[in-house]
Design a protein around this motif. Sequence first.
Motif, PDB file in Angstrom:
ATOM      1  N   ASN A  18      96.501  10.051 112.423  1.00  0.00           N
ATOM      2  CA  ASN A  18      96.455  10.717 113.724  1.00  0.00           C
ATOM      3  C   ASN A  18      97.461  10.167 114.725  1.00  0.00           C
ATOM      4  O   ASN A  18      97.544  10.679 115.843  1.00  0.00           O
ATOM      5  CB  ASN A  18      95.046  10.583 114.320  1.00  0.00           C
TER       6      ASN A  18
ATOM      7  N   ASP B 250     101.144   9.497 116.057  1.00  0.00           N
ATOM      8  CA  ASP B 250     102.526   9.977 115.914  1.00  0.00           C
ATOM      9  C   ASP B 250     103.516   8.848 115.689  1.00  0.00           C
ATOM     10  O   ASP B 250     104.636   9.091 115.215  1.00  0.00           O
ATOM     11  CB  ASP B 250     102.931  10.773 117.161  1.00  0.00           C
TER      12      ASP B 250
ATOM     13  N   SER C 190     104.724  11.805 112.231  1.00  0.00           N
ATOM     14  CA  SER C 190     104.908  12.752 113.324  1.00  0.00           C
ATOM     15  C   SER C 190     104.126  14.031 113.086  1.00  0.00           C
ATOM     16  O   SER C 190     103.729  14.358 111.968  1.00  0.00           O
ATOM     17  CB  SER C 190     106.399  13.076 113.488  1.00  0.00           C
ATOM     18  N   GLU C 191     103.933  14.770 114.142  1.00  0.00           N
ATOM     19  CA  GLU C 191     103.223  16.042 114.056  1.00  0.00           C
ATOM     20  C   GLU C 191     103.926  16.995 113.095  1.00  0.00           C
ATOM     21  O   GLU C 191     103.274  17.653 112.272  1.00  0.00           O
ATOM     22  CB  GLU C 191     103.123  16.668 115.450  1.00  0.00           C
ATOM     23  N   SER C 192     105.244  17.075 113.185  1.00  0.00           N
ATOM     24  CA  SER C 192     105.980  17.994 112.309  1.00  0.00           C
ATOM     25  C   SER C 192     105.872  17.573 110.851  1.00  0.00           C
ATOM     26  O   SER C 192     105.762  18.414 109.951  1.00  0.00           O
ATOM     27  CB  SER C 192     107.454  18.058 112.733  1.00  0.00           C
TER      28      SER C 192
ATOM     29  N   ARG D 178     103.320  16.007 109.477  1.00  0.00           N
ATOM     30  CA  ARG D 178     101.979  16.351 109.009  1.00  0.00           C
ATOM     31  C   ARG D 178     101.886  17.834 108.670  1.00  0.00           C
ATOM     32  O   ARG D 178     101.245  18.225 107.697  1.00  0.00           O
ATOM     33  CB  ARG D 178     100.939  15.982 110.068  1.00  0.00           C
ATOM     34  N   ARG D 179     102.509  18.663 109.472  1.00  0.00           N
ATOM     35  CA  ARG D 179     102.460  20.104 109.240  1.00  0.00           C
ATOM     36  C   ARG D 179     103.105  20.483 107.908  1.00  0.00           C
ATOM     37  O   ARG D 179     102.604  21.338 107.168  1.00  0.00           O
ATOM     38  CB  ARG D 179     103.178  20.849 110.366  1.00  0.00           C
TER      39      ARG D 179
ATOM     40  N   ASP E 111      98.515  20.494 112.833  1.00  0.00           N
ATOM     41  CA  ASP E 111      99.070  19.255 112.281  1.00  0.00           C
ATOM     42  C   ASP E 111      98.008  18.392 111.611  1.00  0.00           C
ATOM     43  O   ASP E 111      98.278  17.246 111.247  1.00  0.00           O
ATOM     44  CB  ASP E 111      99.794  18.455 113.366  1.00  0.00           C
TER      45      ASP E 111
ATOM     46  N   THR F 232      95.067  17.184 112.806  1.00  0.00           N
ATOM     47  CA  THR F 232      94.330  16.223 113.621  1.00  0.00           C
ATOM     48  C   THR F 232      93.226  16.952 114.381  1.00  0.00           C
ATOM     49  O   THR F 232      93.347  18.142 114.697  1.00  0.00           O
ATOM     50  CB  THR F 232      95.250  15.499 114.626  1.00  0.00           C
TER      51      THR F 232
END
Length: 1080
Positions: free
Chosen positions: A332, A334, A338-340, A342-343, A600, A602
Amino acid sequence: MEMDTSPPNVKPKRGPRVPRGAVRTTKERAQDELVMQTNSSSIVSKRSVERIYYPNEPHFFRYFVRKFMRRAPLINRGYHLRLHVIDLAVRRFLERPSDKTKVVVNLGCGSLAFRVPRSAFRVPRSPLVRHAVFSDREGGVPIPSDVLPWQCMARYPDACRRVKFVDIDFPDLMSKKRTIVLDTPELRSVFEPLDTAAGEHVLLDSELYCQIGCDLRNTVDLEKSLSIVLDGSDCIFMFVAEVSITYMETQGADGVIKWANSLGQAEFCLLEQILPDGPHHPFAKTMLSHFDKLKTPLKSVFEYADLEAQRRRFSRLGWSEIEADSLWQIWNDDKWISESDRRILDEIEPFDEWEEFALFSSHYCVVMARNVNGPTVQDQDRSTAAAVQAHPRVQDPHRLGFHAYSSTKGKRRFGAAMKLWDALGQDAVADTFGIGANNRPRSCDLYVTHPPLSKVTLPTLGPGNRVCHTVVDLGHSGSLLVGGRGSPTTALRDCWHFSTESNKWSPAEDLPVPLYRHATTRLGRSNMALLLGGKSDACNIFSGCLLYRPGSGWTKCLVSGTSYRPVFGATLVSFQDHHASSESANVQFAGILAGGLSADGTVSRHPFRWSLTIPEHGEPILALEPMPTSQVIDDLVCRFGAHCLPLRDTRFVILGGIKHDGLVPQADELLVIDVADTRVEVLTQTPLVKSDDLSHIPRPVLVGISASLINGSQLIVMGGGATCFSMGTTWNEGSYIIDLASVTGSLPSSKSLSSLHFERSVEIIDFPTTSNKTKENGAESSQATVTMIPRVRVESSKVFEEIVQAGKPVIIQGSHLGACIQKWTATYLNATVGPEKKVVVHEATTSAMDFNAKNFRYVTQDFSSFIAEAERGAKQYLRALSEEHPSDEPANLERDFPGLAGDFQLPPELAFVTEHLFSSVLRISGRVNMWLHYDVMANVYCQISGSKRLILFPPTDVSYLSIPPGSSSSSIDVFTSPLTSTHPHEATLNPGDILFLPPVWLHTATPLSDLGVAVNVFFRSLETGYSTGRDVYGNRDVAAYEKGRQDIARLLASLDKLPRGMREFYTRRLAAELAGNCPR
């Protein structure tokens, strides 16, 4: 003349020395061997991650793993996260400025990885090319496998100029690795010249790499060995222990950590198991039991059971800067991923095991420690445990009932509860579909009370099996089942209404988009339902909102609210009352939305208050406003996969799920909240099973459960369980009933707890779709109805063997067939097989081939000509035969098409097929139908490219399908000829689908695309009984049938001397007796 067989550029100095060390007892040496054996299963899993997630970077695991085995998505995702953490920790160490030599010491040869810039590889948008995958210790045969140095040299040659990598492990294990390195040119050449006898315990040494065979508990020998290969005064160290020193006695493990701190400037990265909610949590119990069964118990996990204990541990052992996180917290954060990034993971491998992923990663910690001043992340406790503890709790005793399951009965997860009533008007509940102990059951579990008079009936005709669906209680209008999924890539759009009055299922209007993990709620006391969020496939979240009205179906709502971000797996609930405007015909409902996972992966931490305005005309409007709450309240209320049920007025009960910080601790399993205006108040926090009751009531895992309110104030919890990574599965052992009135003290209390308990399972048959109009000229048609063949996911070889034993066709989805799915285009096939290769194909005059009429001819063509014709949709069909002996031997893909064989693989769950293999047939077709026939061998039909529609008939239909005696083929075209008295089953196959065809199920196929490619694998499902004669195609009738036909011929001959009337009389009697003895 003696030949020099030494590997090139290896400097043989003297014979290898036998490492000395403390004398170990026989028992201690046996324990060491078991610890060494905890390596293999993990290596195979990391090889799976490497091949699937990083296809375009150098792979070194092929030198250590003989055979690739694709692991389940949960295992792949978990290992990816573990490896990513080590990767990033080491990369940061390498990039930190220093004038000293950097030494990366791998303790116990755990796995390390390094991050590669995206620009280094030609894989757009994928963060996974920045990682490598290596070994650690978790089950199997000892295989030395850490490939960290080779990865670093390939990716970071500049950064590795003043770096030395040191692998340390048991002498036996390192000796095996030494042999593999010296015998493998691709590994050996990276570090030449190599010194094979540098000193005691040093098994291999070069400028940048060293192998030390030594017991980690012997820190004196460790330090002595390091002094042989480097000058410690000019070094800065990083020690990495990934699931390795936890197998040591706690004193020995602490000694290693303390010793590492004594060498000067150093960092330590520890990854190992913890018990964040104690050893009695079901995941923890399964994990501990797993390692105990391997006879490699986790030695330090009880002493250092949580993050705070790990911080105190490193502080006591001399480390000055310490941070400790769970893997779920890292997921969780970043700063770690990172968020991207995870996506993008969902684009690489479809995934929907989020609760189990959170349980796994909550039970692993990462400790980063340093003993030098420098930039570091401040030591923080990311958990909210302390803050939550400050919130008042209700600890009063509550009434709890428990009804144990018998064997696997009642054990299912990710189903949905449906309210029913028995003959006496008492509450009853059905737990619908989901995942069972052995498969995905096409059934519902009934929970009823005593006595037998209260028995509940449930129709056997209804929806197909599914998981992650919802069932909305619409009061007297019945219930609405909505969507769900087969696999994460196959969401369902069908909806079903269950009428409590007629006790029947009936199809409702389909969703406008297929969805699973969506949130639904009944609107107040109405017969309408609201739907929000959910996933439409593995990567996309539904951003809209839908209103369901009986008779009108689904209506899209306009969504307003700038703070709302689409989620899936959220809790959505409506207040009981509604508001009707006196000035207009508008009706307004309100409620709350909390939690869920964002795109993402989370947990959303902001609860919303929603209001839905339904105008007399026009589009309904859903307004979402964030609620001003504290972080403590947000973390308690906002969950993924939880159940939220209305109690009365503005009060709700929330049960189970996972939180932003990971698993829900036992103390917070059940919440009662009050939502008044814009305020959320937690009235109650309590365990479902209190500590005093654990001696006689097992603690449940509140994941995958189904829950329903009964008798107004009692909550029944059914099913539930979780796959505990690679360590087993935990199932809840019974159903629970809790009296919420005794918890809140504000609801009307029943005199006694309900005795609702599991009674039986009811099998559900797919609601048939009629092949022709059911009514014609006002009369009922007698045309056959078509049953859709169910789609299933096979998660183990045992499940597949049960499918074979059941003898019913299924479509297996979500399995991996290898690179063929992506590679086998017409161009690739032509180039790989060879354009001039001669093949014999069926060339038909019509679109429906007929084997009996022989309306086709066999022609020999160049493969390139055939492919070109088939790609254009010509009426041609290739059923490959044996290359060398087409008349005598069955086809075998590996022998007949060796260039293609490496691209195709059966998933390991279908090991029974491989072990009982008869033939593997390449099939390539244009626009032509295969005739109706049956095969005596069981087989799996693996669709590689294109799509195909198949019609199957059970063996009991054989007398209606015009199969001539002694033949296995029919001339009936079932795609155009209406059939009566038969029971057709239909399947549509797309790339990656596997159709299991049981023996003697008649079947025919028609293409849905111009070019179709499949691999048809036949296997023996009978131990004995097959014909002993030559059988190339797998459809020669069994020996008993062939002998029976001969016996019938002799029997009829014995009647020939009788008069015609008597001969016919006794022939019919014998036929009737034979038919009467046919098993039903």
